[in-house]
Design a protein around this motif. Sequence first.
Motif, short mmCIF file in Angstrom:
data_model
loop_
_atom_site.label_atom_id
_atom_site.label_comp_id
_atom_site.label_asym_id
_atom_site.label_seq_id
_atom_site.Cartn_x
_atom_site.Cartn_y
_atom_site.Cartn_z
N GLY A 275 0.89 -1.21 -0.01
CA GLY A 275 0.02 0.04 -0.01
C GLY A 275 0.90 1.42 -0.02
N PRO A 276 0.21 2.44 0.29
CA PRO A 276 1.13 3.59 0.29
C PRO A 276 2.06 3.57 1.42
CG PRO A 276 -1.19 3.91 1.04
CD PRO A 276 -1.50 2.49 0.47
N ALA A 277 3.01 4.25 1.10
CA ALA A 277 4.27 4.40 1.95
C ALA A 277 4.12 5.53 2.98
CB ALA A 277 5.65 4.45 1.52
N GLY A 279 0.95 7.90 4.58
CA GLY A 279 -0.26 8.05 4.95
C GLY A 279 -1.07 9.32 4.80
N ARG A 290 -12.02 5.18 7.24
CA ARG A 290 -11.37 3.96 6.48
C ARG A 290 -11.74 2.84 6.94
NH1 ARG A 290 -6.13 3.81 4.63
NH2 ARG A 290 -5.43 1.71 4.10
N HIS A 374 -5.87 -1.84 19.13
CA HIS A 374 -5.76 -0.81 18.53
C HIS A 374 -5.83 0.56 18.97
CE1 HIS A 374 -6.89 -3.89 15.22
NE2 HIS A 374 -5.63 -4.11 15.69
N LEU B 91 -1.20 -3.22 15.59
CA LEU B 91 -1.64 -2.25 14.47
C LEU B 91 -2.77 -2.56 13.88
CD1 LEU B 91 2.21 -2.23 13.11
CD2 LEU B 91 1.10 -0.69 14.65
N LEU B 92 -3.33 -1.46 13.15
CA LEU B 92 -4.62 -1.81 12.47
C LEU B 92 -4.14 -2.59 11.11
CD1 LEU B 92 -5.67 1.80 13.02
CD2 LEU B 92 -7.04 -0.05 13.53
N PRO B 93 -4.79 -3.75 11.27
CA PRO B 93 -4.50 -4.56 10.11
C PRO B 93 -4.26 -4.13 8.83
CG PRO B 93 -6.28 -5.57 11.27
CD PRO B 93 -5.87 -4.33 12.00
N GLY B 94 -5.28 -3.46 8.65
CA GLY B 94 -5.43 -3.10 7.07
C GLY B 94 -4.69 -1.87 6.61
N LEU B 95 -3.88 -1.22 7.41
CA LEU B 95 -3.22 -0.03 7.01
C LEU B 95 -1.57 -0.46 6.82
CD1 LEU B 95 -5.46 1.41 8.29
CD2 LEU B 95 -4.20 3.04 9.31
N THR B 96 -1.10 0.32 5.97
CA THR B 96 0.44 0.12 5.75
C THR B 96 1.14 0.71 7.20
OG1 THR B 96 0.66 2.01 4.68
CG2 THR B 96 0.11 0.12 3.36
N GLY B 98 3.60 2.68 6.76
CA GLY B 98 3.92 4.08 6.69
C GLY B 98 2.44 4.80 7.02
N GLU B 99 1.24 4.40 6.63
CA GLU B 99 0.20 4.88 7.05
C GLU B 99 -0.14 5.36 8.64
OE1 GLU B 99 -3.25 4.46 3.86
OE2 GLU B 99 -2.50 2.64 4.60
N PRO B 127 7.84 0.58 4.58
CA PRO B 127 6.46 1.08 4.98
C PRO B 127 5.19 1.02 4.13
CG PRO B 127 7.82 3.02 3.90
CD PRO B 127 8.75 1.59 3.85
N THR B 128 5.44 0.03 2.96
CA THR B 128 4.24 -0.17 2.01
C THR B 128 3.78 -1.50 2.44
OG1 THR B 128 5.68 -1.29 0.50
CG2 THR B 128 5.58 0.92 0.14
N LYS B 129 4.20 -2.22 3.25
CA LYS B 129 3.58 -3.32 3.83
C LYS B 129 2.45 -3.11 4.51
CE LYS B 129 6.02 -7.23 4.55
NZ LYS B 129 7.10 -8.18 5.26
N LYS B 130 1.37 -3.81 4.34
CA LYS B 130 0.22 -3.98 5.48
C LYS B 130 0.58 -4.44 6.76
CE LYS B 130 -3.18 -2.41 2.66
NZ LYS B 130 -3.73 -3.40 1.52
N ARG B 132 -0.90 -6.22 8.88
CA ARG B 132 -1.10 -7.49 9.18
C ARG B 132 0.10 -8.34 8.92
NH1 ARG B 132 -6.11 -7.66 7.43
NH2 ARG B 132 -5.72 -6.77 5.25
N SER B 133 0.79 -8.00 7.66
CA SER B 133 1.71 -8.91 7.29
C SER B 133 3.16 -8.71 8.07
CB SER B 133 1.98 -8.90 5.88
OG SER B 133 2.06 -7.66 5.38
#
Lengths: 530, 304
Positions: A275-277, A279, A290, A374, B91-96, B98-99, B127-130, B132-133
């Motif tokens: 995903g995006p690096a 946020g 979201r 979270h 961490l929130l699993p769906g966010l990367t 970086g986010e 920072p681009t990995k989700k 959850r991984s």
Amino acid sequence: MREENAGTLAMLRLALRRDRILLTSWVVGLAATAGFSAAATVDLYPTEEQRVAAAEAINASAAVVALYGRIYDPTSLGAVSMIKLTALGASIVGIVMLFVAIRHTRGEEEPGRLELLSGGRLGRRAPLTAALLLVAGASLALALLTAVANTAAGLAWTGSLAFGLGWGATALVYGTVGAVTAQVSDSARAARGLGLVVIAVTYVLRAVGDLAEPGPGPLSWLSPIGWNQQLRAYSGERWWVLVLPVVVSAGLVVVAYALRSRRDLGAGLRADRPGPAVGSLQTVGGLAWRLQGRILLAWAVGFVLFGLILGSMAGSVDKLLTSPAMKEFFEKIGGTAGLVDVFLGAMVAIIAAIAAAYGISAAARLRAEEVEGHAEPLLATATTRVRWATSHYAVALGGTALLMVLAGLSVGVSASAALGDWSQLGRVLVAALVQIPAVWVVTSLVLLLFGWLPRYTTVVWGLLAAFVVVGEFGALWKLPEWLMDVSPLRHAPTLPVSGSGVVPVVALTLVAAAVSATGYVGWHRRDLTG
Amino acid sequence: MSDSAPVIDVHGLTKSFGSTRALDGLDLRVERGEVHGFLGPNGAGKTTTLRVLLGSVRADSGSATVLGLDPWSDIPALHARLAYVPGDVALLPGLTGGEVIDLLARLQGGHDAARRARLLEMFELDPTKKARSYSKGNRQKVALVAALASRAELYLFDEPTSGLDPLMEEQFRHCVRELKGDGRTVLLSSHILSEAEALSDRISIIRAGAVVETGALSDMRHLQRLAISAETGHELHGITDVPGLDDVVLEGNHLRCTVEPAHLAELLSHLTAAGIKTLESHPPSLEQLFLSHYGVRVDEDDHA
């Protein structure tokens, strides 16, 4: 194969230990609901003449047929007493078993619990096998207990056995549906959502099929809830129908195992893409959106489709009045216009109950985020607790309002089109809007428990079930008025909405505000818990 | 607030969860600009203390001020000035990654893009990995980068390196030294003694919900015994008569024991009389200090 299932018994014991109270109370509660309804109906219609009259009234009402299905043998006491529990009851049974299956498969993977156990001697298939055994056992227990309860209430034992097995078979089908959605989704939450969509679709399929003249139409046969009806308990049982759910469940089990062997623990079928690096989220409100926006969008699409289908049925209202006696009877109590109002009012009410379910799930996200850890890092920033809680609560309140607006519009448009009367649109929309405060009251109960008794937040699901049951069966069971009045959904004005509807709408809004405020106070004062 | 006022000032804190007493009259004082090690075994109350300091839980009694503010009621003002890394990072699993980093930074009110980029590089984090991984270590890195990228006055770390490999642990130590160089205050909770030993100016040892000892490492050492290993030319007689001696193992001409520093001279004169050939003495490691507070005998062999 044997290795893959190693440790199944230990997993099953663990599942039984965890669910000993929850699952037992659902199974006993559902069987008792059937038994009480049977007993109450025996008292209500002691003669065959009275039963036939009641059955004809039911078959003549499009609202009732859409929600509950038809009575295939008007002389049968069992068929009359179980009408509300055949389709509606089966879908509740299905929801319970769906959740049970997901809770013990996907739900276990998320906190990493299963990973911990996998380190021991635990085969890859064991958790799924254990969950399926639990579902099968609970379905069988439900079937037998319900049969016993109905027989004890005075219904024929053959019909009671068919009815119980019908429930059990429906439970089995949706339990295995849960086992499959648990494999294709990337979280338990998504798996539950997908499973609920399956139940809603199959429920609507049979509603459309049942309304076809002469019913049931072919669509009813595409639905496990339809099979439950076509088993025709108490109306000349067709035992062979039980083959359908058993075969479909077996097929779903095969699919679930095949999917399980194809994915990693904790992962969905699709691998995560990068995903995006950097946020773009700025606030907790943005984060809540979201996390919940896409779910709300899915609900919104579902509500529009559901609303369009339900509304279109308004055209069948007078087609069901086949006997001249019934026609005359309804004409006397207000004519077809009154019938249409009764039908649309009942549809809006059921939609409101479903919107309340959305409200609960969206607001309960607060507790889920807290338990999953979270919330803590977010609350360690300059964000206040109230602000964080409001981010999800606003989605719940705004979402329920949005869903009711969409439902009002879609039911209104399709009913207007079906009846060729566009004055219905405004009337139905208003009828849907005035339900919003009642739905908010139910939603606010989540915040109340979250604030004061966080470990019991999910109890609100039981409360919603109780509100629906009391609404459906309160009169039949001769419950005292004050007890039925506990349900907020009972106080929303129904069609035709008049000026006097302002009072309950304002009152319900104030109640929702007061309950929410109390919930906030509790949340503000208490410790974060895991 | 004057510079001399402590950054964290806690007195008589108590907290019970049901029948479990997590904090039992805890006192803690962290001065401005110091790295303070907060040491204790699992379940001693370290995390509960941090959660009180963060306003996540409310103490039953006692007082706590952080940066001169009340951690329970002054949350927005206080949290804008501190950064926190939880021990168990979810961490929130769906966010990367970086986010998550950017969201936390924005909610914190401050964001330093250059620093963020440098930290990502230091910790070798994609920072681009989700979320959850990510592995446990990578989740921890996300929380560390988010905390370190913010310009806080006070950093609260709860066992921050428990999932990091030694290389990353070294990077973390480097960052903490940098923070110290900038005059920032760090409270570092840990059961990894070497980590606290390497970084901390002062240490508080917590046991069963109360701080049993606090001070600079050098001050603590003199309270402690010395470990002695010696070989003599003649057989040693009457060595057990020397006061302040313990853990004595005498094998022919070879002696191992521990001794209170006050009685070292006496021991040495005995050894000299017996014709001392070799002598080793170790100041006790933090490990030994730590264990001595929990009633566990320190066996010299384990540290030889």
